[in-house]
Design a protein around this motif. Structure first.
Motif: not given
Length: 262
Positions: A97-103, A121-128
């Motif tokens: 879970y990586l929601r809202k980071n700086s990827i 995988l939770w990747l939403s709300e990242n710059p990528c």
């Protein structure tokens, strides 16, 4: 219905783990330490850590993940993490879970392609994620075709087939930018001062994340206890409103279950 002025006892934010003891490194980076991991996971050794929840801890450096060979579930949502490389050796990792980071780039997915058990995988709300949701999702699924859920949405066979056409294949890790002095560029987020997460951010902590990391039964019991305590303060009119709301919610859930069975 207007949001409550603050979190009620037993809700998602109240169940958050205590603040993490981190170490401020070079350029203000917040490093996740061995001591903090063991304390949070309630483990004696790093190789016995199976689940780790560091939601909203201002982290930028998670290099300690290289020493977690048996980790299965990691929650790093709402931090300032910019690289996935430290998790490339977590061969037992199944949920991340990586929601809202700086990827910064989807090229970071290269570091996850070698994880055979990764299913969530939770990747939403990242710059990528970029401006095109379809392109983003297709690229993630093309490179991680074993995913069963992406950003809290189930992955379908049709999507996996379409990802082969619309998704971009990532074949190399992201290149590190080199500054004029010959040193790797520091992350923009690592130079900022760490601040305490506002209560509104804690309220955004999703039940999905708490369910997968802390156990749904414990979370549900906490919420139920809070609701039952608050109900004692309600009069007849208030209880009637609760009764009607619960009835509508039950009908909606039953309708959804019937639709899924068809």
């Amino acid at each position: 219905m207007a949001a409550a002025p603050g979190p009620a006892p037993g809700d998602a934010s109240a169940a958050l783990p205590p603040p993490l003891e981190t170490r401020r490194g070079r350029a203000g980076a917040m490093k996740l330490t061995r001591k903090a991991v063991l304390a949070r996971a309630k483990a004696a050794e790093l190789d016995s850590v199976r689940k780790l929840n560091c939601w909203g801890s201002c982290l930028t450096d998670i290099s300690i993940c290289r020493e977690l060979p048996n980790i299965e579930v990691i929650t790093f949502s709402v931090n300032s993490i910019s690289s996935l490389e430290p998790m490339s050796q977590c061969q037992n990792l199944s949920e991340l879970y990586l929601r809202k980071n700086s990827i910064p780039s989807l090229n970071e997915l290269f570091h996850l392609k070698s994880l055979p058990r990764l299913r969530v995988l939770w990747l939403s709300e990242n710059p990528c994620c970029g401006p095109d949701p379809h392109c983003y999702r297709m690229t993630v699924l093309r490179n991680l075709p074993n995913l069963q859920k992406l950003d809290n949405q189930a992955v379908t066979e049709e999507e996996l087939s379409q990802a082969l056409v619309d998704g971009e294949e990532i074949t190399a890790p992201p290149a590190k930018r080199i500054l004029e002095n010959g040193c790797p560029e520091a992350n923009e987020s690592s130079t900022t001062e760490c601040t305490t997460e506002p209560k509104s951010e804690h309220l955004n902590f999703t039940l999905e994340e708490t369910k997968e990391t802390d156990g749904s039964r414990k979370k549900r019991n906490n919420i139920l206890n809070a609701i039952l305590l608050l109900m004692k303060e309600l009069d007849t009119e208030g209880l009637e409103i609760i009764h009607q709301t619960v009835g509508k919610r039950l009908q909606a859930l039953q309708k959804k279950e019937l639709q899924e069975e068809r």
